[in-house]
Motif scaffolding. Sequence first.
Motif, mmCIF file in Angstrom:
data_model
loop_
_atom_site.group_PDB
_atom_site.id
_atom_site.type_symbol
_atom_site.label_atom_id
_atom_site.label_comp_id
_atom_site.label_asym_id
_atom_site.label_seq_id
_atom_site.Cartn_x
_atom_site.Cartn_y
_atom_site.Cartn_z
ATOM 1 N N ILE A 169 -5.143 -14.557 9.384
ATOM 2 C CA ILE A 169 -4.761 -13.157 9.336
ATOM 3 C C ILE A 169 -4.247 -12.777 7.941
ATOM 4 C CG2 ILE A 169 -2.332 -13.335 10.058
ATOM 5 C CD1 ILE A 169 -4.794 -11.314 11.937
ATOM 6 N N ILE A 170 -3.653 -13.755 7.259
ATOM 7 C CA ILE A 170 -3.120 -13.476 5.915
ATOM 8 C C ILE A 170 -4.262 -13.173 4.943
ATOM 9 C CG2 ILE A 170 -1.792 -14.448 3.994
ATOM 10 C CD1 ILE A 170 -0.226 -16.103 6.039
ATOM 11 N N ALA A 171 -5.427 -13.801 5.222
ATOM 12 C CA ALA A 171 -6.578 -13.620 4.333
ATOM 13 C C ALA A 171 -7.154 -12.197 4.404
ATOM 14 C CB ALA A 171 -7.664 -14.644 4.661
ATOM 15 N N THR A 172 -6.662 -11.376 5.324
ATOM 16 C CA THR A 172 -7.078 -9.969 5.317
ATOM 17 C C THR A 172 -6.585 -9.274 4.053
ATOM 18 O OG1 THR A 172 -5.055 -9.297 6.460
ATOM 19 C CG2 THR A 172 -7.000 -9.717 7.843
ATOM 20 N N GLY A 173 -5.570 -9.852 3.429
ATOM 21 C CA GLY A 173 -4.967 -9.205 2.260
ATOM 22 C C GLY A 173 -4.222 -7.932 2.626
ATOM 23 N N ASN A 175 6.403 -3.857 -1.317
ATOM 24 C CA ASN A 175 5.280 -4.762 -1.595
ATOM 25 C C ASN A 175 3.919 -4.095 -1.396
ATOM 26 O OD1 ASN A 175 4.257 -7.231 -2.413
ATOM 27 N ND2 ASN A 175 4.150 -8.052 -0.327
ATOM 28 N N PHE A 176 3.904 -2.922 -0.769
ATOM 29 C CA PHE A 176 2.637 -2.206 -0.538
ATOM 30 C C PHE A 176 1.920 -1.947 -1.870
ATOM 31 C CE2 PHE A 176 0.219 1.778 0.412
ATOM 32 C CZ PHE A 176 -0.600 1.281 1.414
ATOM 33 N N ALA A 177 2.692 -1.692 -2.906
ATOM 34 C CA ALA A 177 2.125 -1.402 -4.231
ATOM 35 C C ALA A 177 1.360 -2.593 -4.798
ATOM 36 C CB ALA A 177 3.242 -1.005 -5.188
ATOM 37 N N ASN A 178 1.681 -3.791 -4.341
ATOM 38 C CA ASN A 178 1.035 -4.996 -4.872
ATOM 39 C C ASN A 178 -0.249 -5.357 -4.146
ATOM 40 O OD1 ASN A 178 3.178 -5.351 -6.669
ATOM 41 N ND2 ASN A 178 4.390 -6.374 -5.061
ATOM 42 N N ARG A 179 -0.606 -4.554 -3.176
ATOM 43 C CA ARG A 179 -1.770 -4.888 -2.358
ATOM 44 C C ARG A 179 -3.065 -4.788 -3.164
ATOM 45 N NH1 ARG A 179 -3.276 -1.719 3.176
ATOM 46 N NH2 ARG A 179 -1.444 -2.710 4.089
ATOM 47 N N GLY A 180 -3.948 -5.790 -2.967
ATOM 48 C CA GLY A 180 -5.277 -5.733 -3.578
ATOM 49 C C GLY A 180 -6.277 -5.207 -2.577
ATOM 50 N N ALA A 230 -0.276 -17.559 1.886
ATOM 51 C CA ALA A 230 0.277 -16.271 1.454
ATOM 52 C C ALA A 230 0.297 -16.161 -0.070
ATOM 53 C CB ALA A 230 1.675 -16.083 2.027
ATOM 54 N N ALA A 231 0.504 -17.302 -0.743
ATOM 55 C CA ALA A 231 0.575 -17.293 -2.204
ATOM 56 C C ALA A 231 -0.757 -16.876 -2.826
ATOM 57 C CB ALA A 231 1.000 -18.671 -2.707
ATOM 58 N N CYS A 232 -1.845 -17.004 -2.069
ATOM 59 C CA CYS A 232 -3.161 -16.602 -2.576
ATOM 60 C C CYS A 232 -3.388 -15.103 -2.410
ATOM 61 C CB CYS A 232 -4.269 -17.357 -1.859
ATOM 62 S SG CYS A 232 -4.099 -19.133 -1.995
ATOM 63 N N TYR A 233 -2.525 -14.433 -1.677
ATOM 64 C CA TYR A 233 -2.658 -12.989 -1.464
ATOM 65 C C TYR A 233 -1.336 -12.355 -1.884
ATOM 66 C CZ TYR A 233 -6.658 -14.881 0.965
ATOM 67 O OH TYR A 233 -7.800 -15.579 1.243
ATOM 68 N N HIS A 234 -1.052 -11.145 -1.440
ATOM 69 C CA HIS A 234 0.212 -10.544 -1.898
ATOM 70 C C HIS A 234 1.306 -10.644 -0.838
ATOM 71 C CE1 HIS A 234 -0.728 -7.365 0.837
ATOM 72 N NE2 HIS A 234 0.263 -6.608 0.434
ATOM 73 N N THR A 235 0.994 -11.310 0.281
ATOM 74 C CA THR A 235 1.908 -11.329 1.428
ATOM 75 C C THR A 235 3.229 -12.025 1.099
ATOM 76 O OG1 THR A 235 -0.006 -11.387 2.868
ATOM 77 C CG2 THR A 235 2.105 -12.029 3.839
ATOM 78 N N LYS A 236 4.308 -11.348 1.408
ATOM 79 C CA LYS A 236 5.646 -11.938 1.260
ATOM 80 C C LYS A 236 6.002 -12.663 2.547
ATOM 81 C CE LYS A 236 9.163 -10.203 -1.487
ATOM 82 N NZ LYS A 236 10.187 -9.680 -2.063
#
Length: 622
Positions: free
Chosen positions: A320-324, A387-392, A344-350
């Motif tokens: 689910i984290i890979a959804t970004g 953290n929404f601003a960091n979303r890819g 999570a470290a591969c995406y922006h998820t905190k």
Amino acid sequence: MTHHHNYTITKDGQLLIKKMESDQVETVWDRHAAQQPQCGFCDLGLSCRICAMGPCRVDPFGEGPQQGVCGADADIIVARNLCRMIAAGAAAHSDHGRDLVEVLAEVAENKAPGYAITDTEKLNRVAAEYGIAADGKTPEQVAGELAHAMQEDFGTRKKELALVTRAPEKRQQLWRKLNIMPRGIDRETSEAMHRTHMGVDNGWQSLLLHGLRNALSDGWGGSMIATEVSDILFGTPKPAPTKVNAGVLKADQVNVVVHGHNPVVSEMVMAACQDPEMTKLAEEKGAKGINLCGLCCTGNELLMRHGIPMAGNHLMTELIIATGAIEMMIVDYQCIMPALSKVAACYHTKMISTSDKARFPGMEHVEFHPDNARKKAYDVVKAAIENFANRGETYIPVEPLDAVGGFSVEAVVGALGGTPEPLLDAIKAGKIRGAAGIVGCNNPKIKHDYGHVTLTKRLIENDILVVDTGCAAVATAKAGFKVADAISHAGPGLKEVCGSLGIPPVLHFGSCVDNVRILVLAAALANALGTDISDLPLAGAAPEWYSEKAVSIGAYVVASGIYTVLGPMPPIAGSMNVVELLTKGLGEVVGATFAVEPDPEKAAVLIRGHIENQRRKLGLDA
Ligand code: SF4
Ligand code: FE2
């Protein structure tokens, strides 16, 4: 290498595994493959590292050593290992229960801002079972007394736990006769650790019997307290619609996901997410709102009581984290893979850990306690919004499905008109042949969700009502079995009964601690028939189990008199004595046995055979 179709039957799972492959992020299946071949001694339960004269192992082929340095043979080593699995599982559930009792105690003293007594009727009803009268007292006073009485259940002061009186009289007598009546919740776990220390209990039968007592202290103790106090604090579940699968994430909103088991943290997170001030803040940051979703059992707790959508079960937690699309995942404890923070470290998820008992590398630790939980919840939700601003880029690969959750025993009995009689009548008439509880986890050794979904399909089409919990409940919801229309998959009798009540043929009974709701319903049916649980046409199954908690659940379900089929083989095959006792001998002892059958098609045949057999013995089809 693409194996994603072999790993899971779910569309969202397959697509997200593919995505992780192309993102070059490791999954649980990759790590499972890297472990092959797994140790054969451990797989059979024949390795022991309980003391420093070891580690030892017994040769299953009879050529090498047949005993450890201390002289323990295969039977002792296997039984001791199994006992320790039960002890760990019972400890996990029961410690979860204790945390709820502590919240109840702090609510009573007005020290837990944000928490309250939601179901006073249930508070008074449970208090009465503990011999506490509610007359003339405020709910807080009753809560304080109840919390105190429940804490006594954890200790050793009493001879029997309070809530065992919910079991049929015959069952209680049997437990007393066998000397497996649970005395104190912590006492049984502590005694299990004592007995399994080198040089204490070396009787494989007495070890296993104590394992049952330890498991009963979970089912009729720790887990039961967890469920009851959760209902008192957060409300007793009622049927309500929800949505399930990875599609519950929203591309245009701040997605906050809670994962773990205990509702104490997630309830406060929910309250913060639902605060209009927080929504405003999210809108200021360019999001359309805040979307709270659940994973695993902490998700089930919110789903059952508030219809919060469910993103997935155990093997979906990494994917689910890979959804970004997840701004923040907040975890409490149990079943949280330490791998999650690497993903999570591969995406922006905190990633946020919240319990002093459960730390994870790579997660930010924000410790929640009843007195500060409300404030901490706002802190983390604000950070999620930031953290929404960091979303890819996001990839939400499916549309969500509808499901209905919230089937507490109170709700089921209510829907039946106040007594379990109509359900019994349908069983007696043969419209419903019987009922099966399908519970437990996912395990990469079994194709994700295949066990749960296949077994459920086969049982309902043969007029067996399915109640499920935990990851099993999420699996069948994602497969579309938890809507009223799913009666189209049911046999004619089950279709008629569920159709007339407007309920699905597969009822979501809650989280893993909520397996006690199944015990309570089974006891109510047995009491209404004036018989024991072991006489009823019931069965349990854990088609994809992985955890020590599941071992404790299986053991208390069997010790309560319900035949139970496991998917993955527990590590006991190294002792034929232990295998024989659990799969045959226990029938003479507690009136129920275990079976192991990884193929859900065959497990369905076993369960149907058992249920028909039970009906014959009860004289129902004479
Ligand atoms: Fe070996 Fe016995 Fe020690 Fe286990 S308890 S490690 S079998 S010596
Ligand atoms: Fe669970």
